[in-house]
Design a protein around this motif. Structure first.
Motif, PDB file in Angstrom:
ATOM      1  N   GLN A 195       0.662  -1.139   0.234  1.00 16.35           N
ATOM      2  CA  GLN A 195       0.075  -0.031   0.224  1.00 16.35           C
ATOM      3  C   GLN A 195       0.700   1.180   0.249  1.00 16.35           C
ATOM      4  OE1 GLN A 195      -4.040  -1.386   2.009  1.00 16.35           O
ATOM      5  NE2 GLN A 195      -2.738  -0.428   3.843  1.00 16.35           N
ATOM      6  N   GLY A 196       1.964   1.330   1.032  1.00 17.37           N
ATOM      7  CA  GLY A 196       2.550   2.558   0.522  1.00 17.37           C
ATOM      8  C   GLY A 196       3.605   2.461  -0.422  1.00 17.37           C
ATOM      9  N   LEU A 197       3.779   1.488  -1.151  1.00 18.10           N
ATOM     10  CA  LEU A 197       4.509   2.021  -2.722  1.00 18.10           C
ATOM     11  C   LEU A 197       3.887   1.563  -3.393  1.00 18.10           C
ATOM     12  CD1 LEU A 197       7.261  -1.701  -2.515  1.00 18.10           C
ATOM     13  CD2 LEU A 197       8.040   1.056  -2.180  1.00 18.10           C
ATOM     14  N   CYS A 198       2.782   1.140  -3.615  1.00 19.48           N
ATOM     15  CA  CYS A 198       1.217   1.782  -4.330  1.00 19.48           C
ATOM     16  C   CYS A 198       0.855   3.589  -4.907  1.00 19.48           C
ATOM     17  CB  CYS A 198       0.124   1.114  -4.000  1.00 19.48           C
ATOM     18  SG  CYS A 198      -1.205   1.285  -5.387  1.00 19.48           S
ATOM     19  N   TYR A 199       0.703   4.106  -3.600  1.00 18.26           N
ATOM     20  CA  TYR A 199       0.629   5.196  -2.931  1.00 18.26           C
ATOM     21  C   TYR A 199       2.353   5.944  -4.203  1.00 18.26           C
ATOM     22  CZ  TYR A 199       0.826   9.704  -0.844  1.00 18.26           C
ATOM     23  OH  TYR A 199       0.696  11.104  -0.601  1.00 18.26           O
ATOM     24  N   MET A 200       2.816   5.784  -3.379  1.00 17.55           N
ATOM     25  CA  MET A 200       4.411   6.449  -4.220  1.00 17.55           C
ATOM     26  C   MET A 200       4.590   6.769  -5.124  1.00 17.55           C
ATOM     27  SD  MET A 200       7.556   4.961  -1.096  1.00 17.55           S
ATOM     28  CE  MET A 200       8.094   5.104  -2.579  1.00 17.55           C
TER      29      MET A 200
END
Length: 1009
Positions: free
Chosen positions: A807-812
């Motif tokens: 989720q964190g990488l997808c946001y980035m």
């Protein structure tokens, strides 16, 4: 003329036969030479070691022959390198060529134009680039073409519409960014069309597609489709699968779509569709309806019940309202029923499960009333009863005791009453019972299912004692029973449960003393016994719970002193308020970080800072022991000594002081990014070696107490008393620039930064469980602090961590503008909070993907960590998100195998080893972490996803959005955080690895939950 005699006839026949055999052998010999030359041009791959001068090509596994001549080459996954030689078409009878999944490169291989009999061509999953040629129609006899998984760009040439013999055309997962040619509509024999995963330029589905009368499969997810679904698609009378997911479609679903005569499956999820589901659904062969995750409104049509072959009905995450038609429960083939997260009302049809072998029943997050259907498990295949967050009432049906395949029952946030049927506690496969916030009553059973790992029954009316037989609940991991009416003592047998991590028993009527000996709570992180009637002393053995981070014993009747052994713990939350504790607070807690931990204990005292407690050494407490004369002499003597010391400093070191250069006071600049609940002084005063918790190439990391409510922060010092070099300055600037501007629950918070001439301090939120690397691999290092010997991070937590990091990488990658590439994704840069929620950290190497300025090159220096490098990183001239996907794939392989990134076999790293294992063994079970029991199917799926992410070809790797979607689907619903519970559905990643059936990734799904 006299006819030849029989002996002469025999001679003629033998001569003709021998001549044909000799000719055939000569022909085959020449083809063998051609094949061996092909092998040499591809650098003699070991996979073709059986190609030699002595054997017939027709016995080589990769070669197909007919009448002694080569007609087919099956060269899938043979590690072929380079280009395709023109000599391949010297095999004059060649009809079928499959070069799937190799390392072939260059532009589209026009050499095949010379293969006059070619009817099947598969060059998918290679490294071909450029545009498809405008004269591609020279491959006039092609029946099946698979060009997917390459780097083809630009427009699909209109000439492709001239390949009139085509029945299958696959162009998925390339870099096409032009338009979709309407000429494809001329392919009257086409049965399968795959255009998925291309970023076409603002496309709509061409109206000419209505002429594809033979089409059975239209596969167009993630193709940037806009506008409405065209009504003209209703002319595709033979369509069986329609997948328009992951696009930007809007408006209502045309009623005409449901008039397909042979439609077998429909996938329309994750769009922006709105409007009502059409009331006209007349396709007798429809087996799957999936319109999930859109903006559809209105009621569920009654006509759905007429679909007597319907197996899967997915309407979740929309805005449907009204009742669930009773006729749906009467469909004899219904297996999957998912309508969660809508606005449905009324009672559940009572016949659910009575007429079909129901497997999945998910109706949570609606406004449903009435009772749970009595016959949900009648078919014997149900795996989960998920109806939380409704207004359901009554008692649970006794028939649930026969649900032998059920693994999860989630009925929380309803109005159920009565006792839990005894058989539910012992269902053979149950692992999760979530029943909180109802009005259930009764006592805890003495026996539960062997695999029960999560029991949540808070906010009910359970009563009685905690049974001593609780020691048999050996798999219990989470036990939440707050706000009930439990009474009696906590039995010593409770402390033998070695897998427990969370205990909530607050708000009950428990009494007596706590067990003096803690036997096996080695994994416990949270213990909450507040608001009971417990008494006696706090057991010193609590100090041995090395993983304990939250302890709440408030509002009880504990007495005596606080054990000094508790100071051995790294508690982020401690509450001992409202008890009868006495004596001095242990020095570890005698600071402002625990200021609110001891309220309403009048006989406790503090020797330093805690203002709400009395001082252990009050002023003048010792003055009565001395007479006034003695005190006066002491004062006079002290003054004399002080004056002598001052004179000594002034006269003895006068010259030294004059020569010593003046010290320049260090000044610090503070820049905050969040509301500050601590000061600069809190940080700088605690920068000591005693608080160091980690060391890296750029400096040290400190754990510093800053008082409530935050407790602790983590401080990264970029350098220490040395002038910063330019690289470190750049890292500092990058991290501040990125973390200071983004906000996401799965990205570590940068609270503020402090900078001086020689040092840079980055102040982050403190995450008690530190890094994922520590929990996966720290047990291999005996010196690793804070890890319990033998502790294994279980699979539900690993999957939770994977989803959080994704989720964190997808946001980035997808939500930041411009996107951000981390460039150093690894398990040591994934940090974990007290609930094992993952947060991406360390952005010193991150790169914001802005367009380069004129005159600037695109080459980026190689940074990152060994074992996580994407193969193309050494030579690429452009940094993009795919390098993060590769690194995250390595993390996924770490999670499922337990191996470190460079822990393959021989010279292989983990990714190379995993691909080798997958290629040599049909089963991946042998590659999985042997310390994890169960969950083989879910772990196998994530293993395969890790392989996809670590594909050598960047374009073959999925986006982080797709990775996150797959991880969510393969997660048991009971383990998902609240915000992502509704994303689960059937999925199988195997077709993504075996690209020959890529188009059937939704045709041959299996439920991996």
């Amino acid at each position: 003329m006299t006819p030849p005699s029989p002996p002469h006839l025999l001679f003629i026949f033998v001569f003709i036969f021998l001549n044909s055999v000799v000719s055939s052998q000569q022909f085959l010999t020449s083809e063998r030479i051609i094949l061996l030359n092909l092998k040499q041009s591809w650098e003699n791959p070991p996979s073709l070691a059986n190609w030699n001068l002595t054997s017939s090509p027709c016995i080589w596994p990769e070669v197909q022959c007919r009448n002694g001549s080569v007609i087919g080459l099956e060269l899938e996954s043979k590690q072929l390198i380079g280009s395709i030689p023109e000599s391949i078409c010297n095999l004059s009878n060649l009809e079928n060529v499959s070069l799937h999944e190799n390392l072939l490169q260059g532009e589209f291989p026009r050499v095949f134009y010379k293969c006059s009999k070619l009817i099947h061509l598969d060059i998918s999953l290679n490294m071909f680039v450029g545009a498809l040629p405008d004269d591609i129609d020279r491959l006039s006899k092609l029946v099946a073409a698979d060009f997917g998984g390459n780097n083809f760009t630009g427009d699909i040439p209109p000439a492709i519409g001239n390949l009139s013999a085509l029945t299958s055309l696959l162009l998925y997962q390339n870099l096409f960014n032009g338009t979709i040619p309407p000429e494809i509509g001329n392919l009257s024999n086409l049965e399968t069309l795959g255009l998925a995963y291309n970023e076409f330029a603002d496309p709509e589905i061409p109206s000419e597609f209505q002429k594809l009368n033979s089409l059975k499969v239209l596969w167009m997810p993630a193709t940037n489709l806009v506008g409405k679904i065209p009504k003209s698609l209703s002319n595709l009378v033979n369509l069986e699968l329609l997948d328009l997911s992951l696009n930007y479609l809007e408006g209502a679903i045309p009623p005409e779509l449901f008039l397909f005569q042979n439609l077998d499956r429909m996938f329309l999820y994750r769009n922006n569709l709105s409007g009502q589901l059409p009331a006209v659904i007349q396709s007798p062969n429809l087996t799957q309806i999936d319109v999930a995750m859109n903006k559809l409104t209105g009621s569920i049509p009654d006509d759905v019940g007429k679909l007597q072959k319907l197996e899967v009905f997915n309407l979740y995450s929309n805005q449907f309202s009204g009742r669930i038609p009773a006729s749906i429960a009467q469909i004899p083939t219904l297996r999957i029923f998912r309508v969660f997260r809508n606005n449905l009302t009324g009672e559940l049809p009572p016949e659910f499960g009575l007429h079909s072998k129901l497997e999945s029943f998910e109706v949570s997050d609606n406004q449903l009333t009435g009772k749970l259907p009595e016959n949900l498990c009648a078919g014997g295949f149900l795996t989960g009863v998920i109806a939380f967050s409704n207004n359901l009432t009554g008692e649970l049906p006794r028939s649930l005791e026969s649900c032998d395949r059920v693994t999860t029952v989630q009925l929380y946030d309803n109005k159920f009453t009565g006792e839990i049927p005894s058989g539910i506690w012992t269902l053979p496969n149950i692992s999760t019972l979530r029943l909180y916030r109802n009005s259930f009553s009764g006592e805890l059973p003495s026996k539960v299912a062997w695999n029960l790992s999560r029991l949540e029954i808070s906010d009910n009316k359970f009563s009685g004692r905690i049974p001593p037989e609780i020691s048999s609940w050996v798999k219990l991991n989470v036990f939440k029973a707050s706000n009930n009416m439990f009474s009696g003592e906590i039995p010593p047998e409770f402390t033998v449960l070695s897998e427990l991590t969370v205990i909530y028993l607050d708000g009950n009527s428990l009494s007596g003393v706590l067990p003096s000996e803690i036997k096996s709570w080695n994994s416990l992180t949270t213990l909450n016994l507040a608001r009971n009637k417990l008494s006696g002393q706090i057991p010193p053995s609590f100090g041995s719970l090395q993983d304990l981070s939250e302890l709440d014993l408030s509002e009880n009747q504990f007495s005596g002193q606080i054990p000094t052994q508790l100071g051995n713990l790294r508690l982020t939350s401690l509450n001992l308020s409202s008890n009868k504790l006495t004596g001095k607070i242990p020095s570890s807690f005698d600071n402002m970080a625990y200021q609110n931990s001891f309220f309403n204990n009048p006989n406790l005292c503090s020797s330093s800072q805690i203002s709400n407690l009395k001082n252990c050494f009050p002023k003048n407490s010792h003055s009565k022991k001395f007479s006034p004369k003695i005190i006066a002499m002491i004062i006079i003597l002290s003054v004399f000594v002080l004056l002598a010391a001052v004179l000594f400093v002034l006269f003895v070191f006068k010259d030294y002081q004059m020569k010593k250069p003046k010290r320049i006071r260090t000044t610090w600049k503070l820049t905050s990014f969040h509301k500050m609940d601590f000061t600069e002084t809190n940080i700088l005063s605690c920068m000591s070696e005693a608080n160091v918790i980690g060391t890296g190439g750029a400096g040290k990391v400190y754990r510093i107490g800053v008082g409530p409510p935050r407790g602790f922060v983590a401080v990264k010092r970029i350098w220490n008393n040395k002038k910063l070099d330019q690289n470190l300055e750049n890292e500092f600037t990058s991290e501040v620039q990125i973390l200071g501007s983004i906000r996401h629950s799965n990205i570590v918070k940068l609270l503020c930064c402090l900078s001086s001439q020689n040092s840079k301090l980055l102040v982050y939120e403190y995450l008690v469980h530190q890094s994922l690397h520590r929990w996966l691999h720290g047990k291999k290092r005996k010196s690793e602090p804070g890890l319990v010997p033998g502790f294994v991070l279980d699979w539900p937590r690993r999957l939770q961590i994977a989803i959080g990091a994704a989720q964190g990488l997808c946001y980035m990658h997808h939500d930041c503008s411009p996107p951000i590439v981390h460039r150093d994704v690894k398990s040591s840069n994934i940090l974990l909070d007290s609930e094992f929620n993952a947060k991406i950290a360390d952005f010193g190497l991150a790169k914001i993907l802005e367009k380069p300025k004129p005159g600037e090159g695109g080459m980026s220096s190689i940074v990152g960590s060994l074992g996580y490098f994407a193969p193309e990183y050494a030579y690429t001239t452009r940094i993009n998100e795919r390098i993060d996907v590769y690194s995250f794939g390595v993390v996924l392989l770490e999670l499922v195998t337990g191996r470190e990134p460079n822990e393959g076999e021989g010279d292989l790293n983990l990714a190379e080893w995993a691909w080798k294992h997958y290629g040599e063994d049909d089963s991946v079970i042998g590659a999985l972490d042997p310390e994890i029991n169960g969950y083989m199917e879910e772990m196998s799926t994530v293993f395969k996803l890790g392989l996809i992410c670590t594909s050598t070809l960047p374009s073959s790797r999925p986006s982080m959005k797709d990775v996150l979607e797959i991880l969510r689907r393969c997660n048991p619903l009971d383990q998902l955080p609240e915000e992502m519970k509704q994303g689960r559905e059937e999925f199988d990643v195997a077709p993504l690895l075996k690209r020959e059936s890529y188009i059937t990734s939704y045709q041959e799904t299996e439920d991996i939950i």
